[in-house]
Design a protein around this motif. Sequence first.
Motif, PDB file in Angstrom:
ATOM      1  N   ARG A  89      50.790  32.393  51.689  1.00 37.10           N
ATOM      2  CA  ARG A  89      49.614  32.455  50.820  1.00 37.10           C
ATOM      3  C   ARG A  89      49.940  32.118  49.369  1.00 37.10           C
ATOM      4  O   ARG A  89      49.253  31.342  48.722  1.00 37.10           O
ATOM      5  N   THR A 140      33.000  33.453  54.765  1.00 35.82           N
ATOM      6  CA  THR A 140      34.228  33.633  53.996  1.00 35.82           C
ATOM      7  C   THR A 140      34.625  32.342  53.307  1.00 35.82           C
ATOM      8  O   THR A 140      34.194  31.249  53.669  1.00 35.82           O
ATOM      9  N   ASP A 170      40.775  33.773  56.074  1.00 36.89           N
ATOM     10  CA  ASP A 170      39.996  34.964  55.732  1.00 36.89           C
ATOM     11  C   ASP A 170      39.021  35.276  56.862  1.00 36.89           C
ATOM     12  O   ASP A 170      38.798  36.445  57.205  1.00 36.89           O
ATOM     13  N   ASP A 214      36.613  35.095  47.604  1.00 32.78           N
ATOM     14  CA  ASP A 214      37.744  35.608  46.836  1.00 32.78           C
ATOM     15  C   ASP A 214      37.240  36.283  45.560  1.00 32.78           C
ATOM     16  O   ASP A 214      36.196  35.905  45.004  1.00 32.78           O
ATOM     17  N   SER A 215      38.018  37.253  45.061  1.00 35.14           N
ATOM     18  CA  SER A 215      37.581  38.016  43.893  1.00 35.14           C
ATOM     19  C   SER A 215      38.143  37.424  42.604  1.00 35.14           C
ATOM     20  O   SER A 215      38.730  38.123  41.777  1.00 35.14           O
ATOM     21  N   ASP A 216      37.977  36.111  42.437  1.00 34.28           N
ATOM     22  CA  ASP A 216      38.325  35.452  41.184  1.00 34.28           C
ATOM     23  C   ASP A 216      37.038  34.944  40.541  1.00 34.28           C
ATOM     24  O   ASP A 216      35.941  35.130  41.080  1.00 34.28           O
ATOM     25  N   GLY A 242      34.933  32.671  42.746  1.00 36.44           N
ATOM     26  CA  GLY A 242      34.333  33.432  43.846  1.00 36.44           C
ATOM     27  C   GLY A 242      33.118  34.213  43.402  1.00 36.44           C
ATOM     28  O   GLY A 242      32.081  34.236  44.086  1.00 36.44           O
ATOM     29  N   ASP A 260      41.514  39.249  42.089  1.00 37.67           N
ATOM     30  CA  ASP A 260      42.479  38.269  42.603  1.00 37.67           C
ATOM     31  C   ASP A 260      42.916  38.549  44.038  1.00 37.67           C
ATOM     32  O   ASP A 260      44.023  38.168  44.443  1.00 37.67           O
ATOM     33  N   GLU A 261      42.073  39.195  44.807  1.00 32.27           N
ATOM     34  CA  GLU A 261      42.341  39.413  46.231  1.00 32.27           C
ATOM     35  C   GLU A 261      41.394  38.549  47.065  1.00 32.27           C
ATOM     36  O   GLU A 261      40.312  38.170  46.612  1.00 32.27           O
ATOM     37  N   ASP A 262      41.823  38.241  48.292  1.00 30.73           N
ATOM     38  CA  ASP A 262      40.911  37.694  49.285  1.00 30.73           C
ATOM     39  C   ASP A 262      40.940  38.636  50.490  1.00 30.73           C
ATOM     40  O   ASP A 262      41.677  39.630  50.497  1.00 30.73           O
TER      41      ASP A 262
END
Length: 265
Positions: free
Chosen positions: A141, A176, A181, A223-225, A228, A254-256
């Motif tokens: 990743r 997703t 994911d 994603d939590s960016d 996203g 910054d997680e998926d």
Amino acid sequence: DGTTREDQRGQVTPAGTGHQEDHRKGHVQPLPQGAGTIYRRVMELCPAGPALFEYLEKKRGLPRSITKVLPIGWIRDDRQVIETLRREFSEQELLACGVLTPSKKNPPGPPNCSLWNMKLVYPFYWRDEITWFQFRSGVGRDEKPPRGAKFLNVGVPLPYPYNANAAVHSEELYLTEGILDLGQLVALGVRNGIAVPGIEMFKDRFIPWLKECGVKRLHVCFDSDNPGTTGTLDIAHKLLKAGILITAAILPKDEDLNSFWWNRT
């Protein structure tokens, strides 16, 4: 599905009727002539196997059982696969379906190939047809490939999300950002999910297609960016305007989905 490979060279025929029907309705662009035949041949040359299972388990924390639900292939030898395709199909045919893409050099060089240095193969099915491909290098990743890109796509427009058949008759559907994911959701028992290979790949034309499939609520898990978050808000506005309800997963920064679950198990 309307595609056959009549001899070893790969005499191509038009794509199947499912995609043609959606093209008539205005949902998608027509598949290039013979793309269905060539795409099927790619999957024949790139079957799942031990190397894929090892990658999923060791580098992504995902069980091999997800491949019973999600179609994923593995390129053992990219040069051999490309040589076989070039032997069985003409350069013009491979360019038309996006497996080869024109050189951007000046002066132009030989065509580029979307399989170079890639390992994972993600076929985008609709009904029983392969309509598109994304290819991924075999790095983890957060790793960078030793050469080339991390992802490559065939050089034609994306007609449908990944795992599109899951949308049929699903009133509630998960979305997703990224195929693995979605693999994480499958590993957790979710079967009614689709994926896009990047925020920008969710196309406005998917919305009437989702409505026609019967989707009434979409659970978005991007994603939590910043892209996203922005993408979730943009899609939410469009879905609500079209009469589709939406819920969104909020992950730590910054997680998926895959990293969030793997880091906590």
